[in-house]
Design an enzyme around this catalytic site. Structure first.
Site, short mmCIF file in Angstrom:
data_model
loop_
_atom_site.label_atom_id
_atom_site.label_comp_id
_atom_site.label_asym_id
_atom_site.label_seq_id
_atom_site.Cartn_x
_atom_site.Cartn_y
_atom_site.Cartn_z
N ILE A 62 78.69 67.33 17.99
CA ILE A 62 78.25 65.70 18.11
C ILE A 62 76.36 66.08 17.87
O ILE A 62 75.64 67.24 18.85
CB ILE A 62 77.74 65.39 19.20
CG1 ILE A 62 79.81 64.70 19.69
CG2 ILE A 62 77.41 64.11 19.18
CD1 ILE A 62 80.06 64.18 20.78
N SER B 240 71.40 66.91 23.53
CA SER B 240 70.39 66.84 25.60
C SER B 240 70.57 65.66 25.83
O SER B 240 69.48 65.99 27.61
CB SER B 240 69.00 67.59 24.48
OG SER B 240 68.28 66.43 24.17
N GLY C 182 70.30 61.07 26.48
CA GLY C 182 70.60 59.77 25.98
C GLY C 182 71.47 59.60 25.64
O GLY C 182 72.98 60.25 26.35
N ILE C 183 72.27 58.85 23.96
CA ILE C 183 73.51 58.79 23.45
C ILE C 183 73.94 60.05 23.63
O ILE C 183 75.19 59.93 23.23
CB ILE C 183 73.29 57.93 22.59
CG1 ILE C 183 72.42 56.36 23.07
CG2 ILE C 183 74.46 57.67 21.31
CD1 ILE C 183 72.56 55.49 21.28
N GLY C 184 73.54 60.58 22.85
CA GLY C 184 74.18 62.48 22.63
C GLY C 184 74.88 62.75 23.47
O GLY C 184 75.65 62.94 23.56
N SER D 35 71.50 52.05 14.25
CA SER D 35 70.38 51.06 14.23
C SER D 35 71.15 49.94 13.89
O SER D 35 70.68 49.66 12.63
CB SER D 35 69.92 51.37 15.34
OG SER D 35 68.34 50.18 15.40
N TYR E 220 60.51 53.59 11.59
CA TYR E 220 61.77 53.76 12.10
C TYR E 220 62.42 53.11 11.46
O TYR E 220 63.77 53.39 11.24
CB TYR E 220 61.80 53.37 13.99
CG TYR E 220 63.04 53.62 14.08
CD1 TYR E 220 63.75 55.07 14.46
CD2 TYR E 220 64.19 52.43 14.36
CE1 TYR E 220 65.04 54.74 15.06
CE2 TYR E 220 65.28 52.62 15.81
CZ TYR E 220 66.05 54.39 15.90
OH TYR E 220 66.80 54.80 16.54
N LYS F 232 66.42 53.90 8.91
CA LYS F 232 67.99 53.89 8.78
C LYS F 232 68.30 52.37 7.93
O LYS F 232 69.80 52.89 8.10
CB LYS F 232 67.56 52.82 10.43
CG LYS F 232 67.62 53.88 11.95
CD LYS F 232 68.49 54.76 12.14
CE LYS F 232 68.71 55.27 13.26
NZ LYS F 232 69.59 56.48 13.58
#
Length: 316
Positions: free
Chosen positions: A8, A12, A14-16, A141, A154, A158
């Site tokens: 992954i 560091s 958030g989502i990860g 996203s 952004y 995506k």
């Protein structure tokens, strides 16, 4: 049952971070998670959240998705270079009028969000092809499907991710590989907070008065309310992703937020593409009171999006 190796990126926060911890805590211990981040000095939150899984079903490694040598070194450090599941999550955000953004800022977004994923696949895909097994999961996203006001760059990154993966998916089938795009809507994380704070600092001197007013008094003003209404947590996304990697036949696309899905569906309702643009324009500029009332109403229905979801395909 042999453990599957999961790599992954962007762990560091958030989502990860949530993905790494959630998967490493699998009660059946089906996964060995390698959680990577560009700067290991920012790993304290992950170490604390990992708890007893650290050193058992979770290891932390350094990887910068913008550096091919860093990617290779990380992959080489994994036993037999075997990665059964790759979760490409690392990303950066950028909001504001394009007149106020430098080309270098735009390139940085594309370099991380799109080319970062491409670099990963260039290193990992050949091994998956040889084994004829593997699952590539990309945290995309809803903005990879539908552009949103003042998220031009952004969204472009995506859209690039989605087009790349849709093209690659056909080839992947030949090698018995699965590709899945996870498409969250708004997610309340440190990532989003930083993007918003940077947006507040935007120098609008290069924008015309109308554009500057739109960004300040429409977009930024409604930012918090939209996240309060539609926002999921990083753990919500981790739960959805965990279910995706544990089903027998994972879907190519999976949207995590049922409240947001009707908005992305507009794009497919009109082949000309005019419908969603017209509706968004009217909601923002002509029916702003209705828009705000709708957000308040949807907030009352948020509990629906927290119901357990199914991966069954919709009926025709």
């Amino acid at each position: 049952m042999d453990q599957k190796t999961v790599l992954i990126t962007g762990c560091s926060s958030g989502i990860g971070l949530s993905l790494a911890v959630h998967i490493a805590n699998d009660e059946k211990k089906r996964f060995m998670v390698y959680a990577t981040m560009r700067n290991l000095s920012k790993g304290e939150a992950l170490v604390e959240a990992a708890g007893r899984t650290l050193g058992k079903t979770l290891e932390i490694k350094q990887m910068d998705v913008c550096d091919e040598n860093s990617i290779k070194a990380c992959v080489d450090s994994i036993p037999e270079r075997r990665i059964d599941i790759l979760i490409s999550n690392a990303g950066v955000g950028l909001i504001g009028p394009i007149e106020c953004q430098s080309i270098e800022e735009m390139k940085a977004v594309m370099d991380t969000n799109f080319f970062g994923m491409v670099r990963l696949l260039k290193e990992i895909l050949p091994d998956m092809k040889k084994r004829k097994s593997g699952h590539i999961v990309v945290i995309s996203s809803v903005m990879g499907i539908q552009g949103i006001l003042f998220n031009d760059i952004y969204a472009a990154s995506k859209f690039a991710v989605e087009g790349f993966c849709e093209s690659l998916a056909v080839q992947a089938l030949r090698f018995n590989l699965n590709i899945t795009l996870i498409e969250p809507g708004p997610v309340v994380t440190e990532f989003e907070r930083k993007v918003f704070e940077e947006g507040l600092k935007t120098d609008l001197s290069k924008a015309d008065k109308v554009t500057a007013d739109m960004f300040t008094n429409i977009y930024l003003k409604n930012y918090k309310q939209i996240f309060d209404t539609f926002g999921q947590t990083a753990e919500d996304i981790a739960e959805h992703t965990f279910k995706i990697i544990t089903v027998e036949s994972p879907p190519f696309r999976h949207q995590t937020n049922s409240l947001y899905t009707p908005m992305t569906t507009l794009k497919y309702a009109d082949p000309n593409g005019d419908l969603p643009i017209d509706i968004f324009y009217k909601m923002v500029f002509e029916h702003d009171k209705v828009f705000n009332a709708s957000l308040n109403f949807l907030k009352l229905l948020r509990w629906r999006s927290r119901k357990s979801f199914t991966l069954d395909k919709p009926k025709a």
